[in-house]
Design an enzyme around this catalytic site. Structure first.
Site, PDB file in Angstrom:
ATOM      1  N   ARG A  54       0.837  -1.207   0.000  1.00 56.74           N
ATOM      2  CA  ARG A  54       0.000   0.000   0.000  1.00 56.74           C
ATOM      3  C   ARG A  54       0.875   1.262   0.000  1.00 56.74           C
ATOM      4  O   ARG A  54       0.566   2.245  -0.674  1.00 56.74           O
ATOM      5  CB  ARG A  54      -0.954  -0.006   1.199  1.00 56.74           C
ATOM      6  CG  ARG A  54      -1.984   1.121   1.123  1.00 56.74           C
ATOM      7  CD  ARG A  54      -3.068   0.995   2.170  1.00 56.74           C
ATOM      8  NE  ARG A  54      -2.556   1.184   3.517  1.00 56.74           N
ATOM      9  CZ  ARG A  54      -3.284   1.053   4.618  1.00 56.74           C
ATOM     10  NH1 ARG A  54      -4.560   0.724   4.532  1.00 56.74           N
ATOM     11  NH2 ARG A  54      -2.743   1.238   5.800  1.00 56.74           N
ATOM     12  N   LYS A 153      -2.668   7.205   1.220  1.00 52.90           N
ATOM     13  CA  LYS A 153      -2.318   7.452   2.617  1.00 52.90           C
ATOM     14  C   LYS A 153      -1.203   8.497   2.626  1.00 52.90           C
ATOM     15  O   LYS A 153      -0.013   8.186   2.758  1.00 52.90           O
ATOM     16  CB  LYS A 153      -1.893   6.147   3.296  1.00 52.90           C
ATOM     17  CG  LYS A 153      -2.054   6.199   4.793  1.00 52.90           C
ATOM     18  CD  LYS A 153      -2.082   4.807   5.381  1.00 52.90           C
ATOM     19  CE  LYS A 153      -1.912   4.822   6.868  1.00 52.90           C
ATOM     20  NZ  LYS A 153      -2.844   5.616   7.612  1.00 52.90           N
ATOM     21  N   GLU A 186     -15.995   7.149   6.892  1.00 58.57           N
ATOM     22  CA  GLU A 186     -15.060   6.488   7.813  1.00 58.57           C
ATOM     23  C   GLU A 186     -14.804   7.406   9.007  1.00 58.57           C
ATOM     24  O   GLU A 186     -15.268   8.551   9.035  1.00 58.57           O
ATOM     25  CB  GLU A 186     -13.731   6.162   7.106  1.00 58.57           C
ATOM     26  CG  GLU A 186     -13.023   7.394   6.570  1.00 58.57           C
ATOM     27  CD  GLU A 186     -11.679   7.114   5.909  1.00 58.57           C
ATOM     28  OE1 GLU A 186     -11.091   6.051   6.129  1.00 58.57           O
ATOM     29  OE2 GLU A 186     -11.211   8.012   5.185  1.00 58.57           O
TER      30      GLU A 186
HETATM   31  N1  PXG Z   1      -8.982   5.381   7.414  1.00 57.37           N
HETATM   32  C1  PXG Z   1      -8.005   6.311   7.536  1.00 57.37           C
HETATM   33  C2  PXG Z   1      -8.251   7.684   7.048  1.00 57.37           C
HETATM   34  C3  PXG Z   1      -6.793   5.964   8.132  1.00 57.37           C
HETATM   35  O1  PXG Z   1      -5.827   6.882   8.258  1.00 57.37           O
HETATM   36  C4  PXG Z   1      -7.649   3.708   8.457  1.00 57.37           C
HETATM   37  C5  PXG Z   1      -8.812   4.116   7.838  1.00 57.37           C
HETATM   38  C6  PXG Z   1      -7.490   2.267   8.867  1.00 57.37           C
HETATM   39  O2  PXG Z   1      -6.609   1.607   7.974  1.00 57.37           O
HETATM   40  P1  PXG Z   1      -5.706   0.375   8.428  1.00 57.37           P
HETATM   41  O3  PXG Z   1      -5.036  -0.061   7.166  1.00 57.37           O
HETATM   42  O4  PXG Z   1      -4.740   0.892   9.444  1.00 57.37           O
HETATM   43  O5  PXG Z   1      -6.608  -0.667   8.952  1.00 57.37           O
HETATM   44  C7  PXG Z   1      -6.605   4.646   8.618  1.00 57.37           C
HETATM   45  C8  PXG Z   1      -5.339   4.256   9.296  1.00 57.37           C
HETATM   46  C9  PXG Z   1      -2.642   7.752  13.533  1.00 57.37           C
HETATM   47  C10 PXG Z   1      -2.811   6.523  12.721  1.00 57.37           C
HETATM   48  O6  PXG Z   1      -1.506   8.138  13.767  1.00 57.37           O
HETATM   49  C11 PXG Z   1      -3.595   6.512  11.585  1.00 57.37           C
HETATM   50  C12 PXG Z   1      -3.781   5.332  10.866  1.00 57.37           C
HETATM   51  C13 PXG Z   1      -3.160   4.201  11.248  1.00 57.37           C
HETATM   52  C14 PXG Z   1      -2.360   4.235  12.377  1.00 57.37           C
HETATM   53  C15 PXG Z   1      -2.186   5.400  13.120  1.00 57.37           C
HETATM   54  O7  PXG Z   1      -3.626   8.337  13.985  1.00 57.37           O
HETATM   55  N2  PXG Z   1      -4.592   5.342   9.776  1.00 57.37           N
END
Ligand code: PXG
Length: 296
Positions: A54, A153, A186
């Site tokens: 990703r 991301k 989300e």
């Molecule tokens: N939506 C968004 C906008 C994200 O940033 C997820 C969904 C979940 O995706 P995953 O692949 O992790 O299941 C994310 C994940 C933080 C932080 O520092 C943000 C994420 C992951 C870890 C830490 O707040 N984003």
């Protein structure tokens, strides 16, 4: 004194307090870059390959060429964990456009900056998993897919941060963003699921949500457990009247939602199916088949 964690920057390791990048780095000046958040459970890096894939897709979409192969990146992540002697951790991989001049043109940036931080993370209060969290629909719409959508991301998280600020000033734990058509998209850093009459639903990724690695794992797990899981547009009404709601994410894992805009979800306690999924999820993430061992 406790030994400081080491942070990898462009081929070298620096103690946390000295791990710094230039103020001319376009990651800082313009949010020009991409990142990943990855968890390690008992020495197994959960879905590391998927996270690396990703990361390279995000980079590809913004035409940022990472000066390292995926295999080298995996090796370096594992080495950073070993150096820090971390078996249960959170990895933050950040690739910025690199150092440039004042002016947003990425052409001026000679080479991307590669940063690997290994540390711990906690997004929700300790009782979130047992009691569930409160949430609100925010006025901040998720950027559409033809804008700076969260499908990439990227280091542009102001959309999520604006929503989080609304949650903070409203004294709720988390914010939920709608897409531009008014459907549920989300959370600020997590995907969202609802359960209605035993069936599990989540918004399709074309709403501009990040295609979550945890969400995908949870969908597969739920199907294996015999539940029907469907991606479909979800309205605020469907969210308010769901029997169960939960968030998924790398940092969040699975967190039940007990209240949204003051409407109680179900009976206000984590639901039966959510609890089952949480129990199976915590077994799955420790399964060596589900990730890459740091001793590889
Ligand atoms: N939506 C968004 C906008 C994200 O940033 C997820 C969904 C979940 O995706 P995953 O692949 O992790 O299941 C994310 C994940 C933080 C932080 O520092 C943000 C994420 C992951 C870890 C830490 O707040 N984003």
């Amino acid at each position: 004194m406790e030994k400081e964690l080491l942070v990898y920057i462009d081929g070298k390791y620096y103690p946390k307090s000295q791990a710094k990048v230039s103020v001319y780095d376009h990651g800082l000046l313009y949010g020009d870059g991409v990142f990943e958040g990855i968890r390690v459970y008992d020495g197994i890096v959960f879905r590391l390959k998927e996270h690396i894939d990703r990361l390279y897709c995000s980079a590809h979409a913004i035409m940022l060429e990472i000066p390292m192969t995926k295999e080298e990146m995996i090796k370096t992540v594992l080495e950073t964990l070993r150096k820090n002697n971390l078996k249960d951790a959170y990895i933050r991989l950040v690739i910025t456009r690199g150092v440039g001049d004042l002016g947003l043109n990425p052409k001026k940036c000679a080479k991307p900056t590669i940063i690997i931080i290994t540390d711990t993370i906690s997004l929700h209060k300790s009782e979130a998993k047992e009691k569930g969290v409160t949430a609100m629909l925010s006025w901040v719409k998720r950027d559409p897919v033809d804008a700076t959508s969260h499908e990439i991301k990227s280091l542009n998280y102001l959309n999520s941060i604006l929503a989080k600020i609304e949650a903070n000033i409203s004294n709720v734990d988390e914010a939920i963003c709608l897409d531009k058509n008014g459907f549920i998209c989300e959370g600020v850093a997590e995907n969202i699921f609802i359960i209605k009459r035993g069936k599990i639903f989540t918004p399709p990724s074309y709403t501009g949500a990040l295609p979550g690695i945890t969400a995908e794992a949870v969908m597969n797990l739920a199907r294996k457990m015999g539940y029907e899981v469907k991606e479909k547009n979800i309205t605020p009404y469907e969210l308010f009247t769901a029997n169960e709601v939960f968030f998924t994410g790398t940092a969040t894992e699975i967190v039940p939602v007990r209240e949204i805009n003051k409407r109680t979800i179900g009976n206000g306690a984590p639901g039966v199916i959510t609890k089952r999924l949480m129990a199976e999820f915590s077994k799955m993430v420790r399964d060596p088949e589900e990730g890459i061992s740091i001793y590889k």
